[in-house]
Design an enzyme around this catalytic site. Sequence first.
Site, PDB file in Angstrom:
ATOM      1  CB  SER A   1      33.028  -0.932  16.113  1.00 37.63           C
ATOM      2  OG  SER A   1      32.726  -0.899  17.501  1.00 37.63           O
TER       3      SER A   1
ATOM      4  CE  LYS B   1      35.572  -3.494  15.746  1.00 37.08           C
ATOM      5  NZ  LYS B   1      35.201  -4.853  15.803  1.00 37.08           N
TER       6      LYS B   1
ATOM      7  CG  HIS C   1      37.249   0.386  18.018  1.00 35.75           C
ATOM      8  ND1 HIS C   1      36.602  -0.723  18.525  1.00 35.75           N
ATOM      9  CD2 HIS C   1      36.376   1.408  18.157  1.00 35.75           C
ATOM     10  CE1 HIS C   1      35.407  -0.382  18.963  1.00 35.75           C
ATOM     11  NE2 HIS C   1      35.240   0.908  18.744  1.00 35.75           N
ATOM     12  CG  ASN C   2      37.648  -4.565  18.927  1.00 35.22           C
ATOM     13  OD1 ASN C   2      37.103  -3.601  18.413  1.00 35.22           O
ATOM     14  ND2 ASN C   2      37.198  -5.788  18.790  1.00 35.22           N
TER      15      ASN C   2
ATOM     16  CD  GLU D   1      35.014  -2.910  22.867  1.00 36.85           C
ATOM     17  OE1 GLU D   1      34.886  -2.503  21.693  1.00 36.85           O
ATOM     18  OE2 GLU D   1      34.636  -4.045  23.228  1.00 36.85           O
TER      19      GLU D   1
HETATM   20  P1  NBP Z   1      29.690 -15.574  14.423  1.00 42.00           P
HETATM   21  O1  NBP Z   1      31.060 -15.075  14.630  1.00 42.00           O
HETATM   22  O2  NBP Z   1      29.009 -16.293  15.515  1.00 42.00           O
HETATM   23  O3  NBP Z   1      29.696 -16.527  13.115  1.00 42.00           O
HETATM   24  C1  NBP Z   1      28.560 -17.248  12.719  1.00 42.00           C
HETATM   25  C2  NBP Z   1      28.420 -17.220  11.220  1.00 42.00           C
HETATM   26  O4  NBP Z   1      29.568 -17.805  10.584  1.00 42.00           O
HETATM   27  C3  NBP Z   1      27.221 -18.061  10.779  1.00 42.00           C
HETATM   28  O5  NBP Z   1      26.592 -17.417   9.707  1.00 42.00           O
HETATM   29  C4  NBP Z   1      27.881 -19.365  10.350  1.00 42.00           C
HETATM   30  O6  NBP Z   1      27.140 -20.108   9.442  1.00 42.00           O
HETATM   31  C5  NBP Z   1      29.107 -18.813   9.678  1.00 42.00           C
HETATM   32  N1  NBP Z   1      30.139 -19.824   9.401  1.00 42.00           N
HETATM   33  C6  NBP Z   1      30.936 -20.517  10.239  1.00 42.00           C
HETATM   34 BR1  NBP Z   1      30.869 -20.427  12.058  1.00 42.00          BR
HETATM   35  N2  NBP Z   1      31.779 -21.344   9.626  1.00 42.00           N
HETATM   36  C7  NBP Z   1      31.512 -21.185   8.326  1.00 42.00           C
HETATM   37  C8  NBP Z   1      32.065 -21.768   7.164  1.00 42.00           C
HETATM   38  N3  NBP Z   1      33.043 -22.650   7.220  1.00 42.00           N
HETATM   39  N4  NBP Z   1      31.552 -21.401   5.971  1.00 42.00           N
HETATM   40  C9  NBP Z   1      30.554 -20.499   5.899  1.00 42.00           C
HETATM   41  N5  NBP Z   1      30.005 -19.895   6.973  1.00 42.00           N
HETATM   42  C10 NBP Z   1      30.478 -20.245   8.169  1.00 42.00           C
HETATM   43  O7  NBP Z   1      28.724 -14.378  13.938  1.00 42.00           O
HETATM   44  P2  NBP Z   1      28.582 -12.872  14.476  1.00 42.00           P
HETATM   45  O8  NBP Z   1      28.551 -12.794  15.948  1.00 42.00           O
HETATM   46  O9  NBP Z   1      27.463 -12.298  13.682  1.00 42.00           O
HETATM   47  O10 NBP Z   1      29.951 -12.173  14.016  1.00 42.00           O
HETATM   48  C11 NBP Z   1      30.366 -12.114  12.653  1.00 42.00           C
HETATM   49  C12 NBP Z   1      31.710 -11.401  12.584  1.00 42.00           C
HETATM   50  O11 NBP Z   1      31.546 -10.065  13.061  1.00 42.00           O
HETATM   51  C13 NBP Z   1      32.797 -12.019  13.459  1.00 42.00           C
HETATM   52  O12 NBP Z   1      34.031 -11.864  12.839  1.00 42.00           O
HETATM   53  C14 NBP Z   1      32.754 -11.188  14.706  1.00 42.00           C
HETATM   54  O13 NBP Z   1      33.964 -11.208  15.432  1.00 42.00           O
HETATM   55  C15 NBP Z   1      32.461  -9.816  14.118  1.00 42.00           C
HETATM   56  N6  NBP Z   1      31.853  -8.860  15.037  1.00 42.00           N
HETATM   57  C16 NBP Z   1      30.921  -9.244  15.928  1.00 42.00           C
HETATM   58  C17 NBP Z   1      30.353  -8.305  16.785  1.00 42.00           C
HETATM   59  C18 NBP Z   1      29.303  -8.714  17.763  1.00 42.00           C
HETATM   60  O14 NBP Z   1      28.889  -7.837  18.550  1.00 42.00           O
HETATM   61  N7  NBP Z   1      28.831  -9.950  17.746  1.00 42.00           N
HETATM   62  C19 NBP Z   1      30.734  -6.962  16.704  1.00 42.00           C
HETATM   63  C20 NBP Z   1      31.669  -6.592  15.754  1.00 42.00           C
HETATM   64  C21 NBP Z   1      32.222  -7.540  14.931  1.00 42.00           C
HETATM   65  P3  NBP Z   1      26.138 -21.272   9.970  1.00 42.00           P
HETATM   66  O15 NBP Z   1      24.873 -20.591  10.346  1.00 42.00           O
HETATM   67  O16 NBP Z   1      26.000 -22.162   8.815  1.00 42.00           O
HETATM   68  O17 NBP Z   1      26.810 -21.936  11.144  1.00 42.00           O
END
Ligand code: NBP
Length: 477
Positions: free
Chosen positions: A130, A184, A187-188, A191
């Site tokens: 988080s 987690k 936690h959310n 939130e």
């Molecule tokens: P996203 O949730 O937007 O996911 C994008 C990533 O997933 C890209 O690298 C994409 O690759 C890859 N991907 C997908 Br979509 N389908 C795929 C597949 N079939 N095979 C391989 N790769 C694949 O990214 P994020 O916002 O960085 O979040 C990542 C995780 O962290 C999520 O579970 C999210 O819920 C969690 N999270 C996010 C936050 C936040 O603030 N954003 C906070 C805490 C946790 P590509 O580039 O090839 O499309």
Amino acid sequence: MAEKSRIGVTGLAVMGANLARNIASRGVAVAVHNRTTAKTEQFMAEHGSEGDFTATESVEDFVNALERPRRIIVMVKAGKPVDAVIEELTPLLDQGDIIIDAGNSHFPDTVRRTAECEANGIRFMGVGVSGGEEGALLGPSIMPGGDPEAYAEVEEIFTAISAKVDDTPCCVHVGPGGAGHYVKMVHNGIEYADIQLIAEAYDLLTHVAGLDAPAIGKIFEEWNTGDLESFLIEITGKVLAKTDEKTGRPLVDVIVDQAEQKGTGRWTSQDALDLGVPLTGITEAVFARTLSSLRDERKAASTTLAGPSPAQKADEQLVDDIRQALYASKVVAYAQGFAQMRAASIENDWDLKLGDMATIWRGGCIIRAQFLNRIRDAYAEHPDLDNLLMVPYFTEAVATAQDAWRRVVTVATEQGVAIPAFSSSLSYYDGYRRERGPANLIQGLRDYFGAHTYRRIDAEGAFHTRWAQDGSEVQTG
Ligand code: NBP
């Protein structure tokens, strides 16, 4: 041949890229990979010089770039993409290698993936992270779940990259299987409740106290110096203070009043229903977001359904009452969330240390707050506490706030301002502190129409009354 990297990150969107940079900034060699290679190239162009990165194109190259046991952080979109990545990695890995899913996966998926990986000799960890983009880069709160021996292989890196509060890392092994993602999730959920309570306070300050956004922003800024001190209260002050460049109005006034959700709040409520834990604060927060999304319906209803005549009363007492109601409702939301984790821990044999959860949420994460020190202290003294409301600090805090809390619920109700989280928290409090509630009547009714039986206060066993026949009572068990 190039030196192998200590750890790998696949998935270089916001979270993965920042986590990889955070790890590298601690002097750890990191192999990076993304399904779409252009993203890896962009990452290297922007950040390649920040640390010891090895960029890889294929999954094979990625796996080969890692020392053994391989430690692979998967930071891709939750759901099917996680399974797709595991499927691609599995044939390339060796016994004992570790796959770490650090996204927001639903914990039953983590339980399933742990078993599937184990069947292939791979150690799987479900890790909650988080703190959003900035946390991932500078120090998130990390909730690792899974095999403790696998955790030992990454503990040094994880504790190094996590946030620190008073030199204590905001990272501790939570428990086996799905425990990390479960925590987690809660936690959310908390939130969600925290944010909903803030939104209700803002609504009351706007529509009952008659204040504008910048004035409310200043109130939140002030609140952030007291018991409510937290990241969310701090950023509320900042969001309310922001002026829209286009219109010159407060930015919040031009933002559409429809809240979105990705699912973790809903999962928390669904799980509470399954466990039989009253979780009113988080659940009302989820419903409030759902109601907010019915924008067209609300627009029609706003001119059709009657409300009370508005009568604004801006006095200092009201503002402070709202602060106290916010604090008391927040205590209830946390008490409920922690009670849920306790129930899940017992149900799943996770042996969660609830004081540790409060400890690792003090920094890095979205709900970081001073208040969590009090929760940590409460569990240090009473590890098997049923409900946080029962420790003297919180008992007294809520007792002190309750008159203000009741005034706020009354004035909001009189003036027609919806405060689902404030009022349901107060109802929970009033229900929880009652030795004898009205469920005796519920049992009577259930026995009348369905012969469901009831228990008596003065005798052991189960009883049924032949309500519609001769009215006599029989013992049935
Ligand atoms: P996203 O949730 O937007 O996911 C994008 C990533 O997933 C890209 O690298 C994409 O690759 C890859 N991907 C997908 Br979509 N389908 C795929 C597949 N079939 N095979 C391989 N790769 C694949 O990214 P994020 O916002 O960085 O979040 C990542 C995780 O962290 C999520 O579970 C999210 O819920 C969690 N999270 C996010 C936050 C936040 O603030 N954003 C906070 C805490 C946790 P590509 O580039 O090839 O499309």
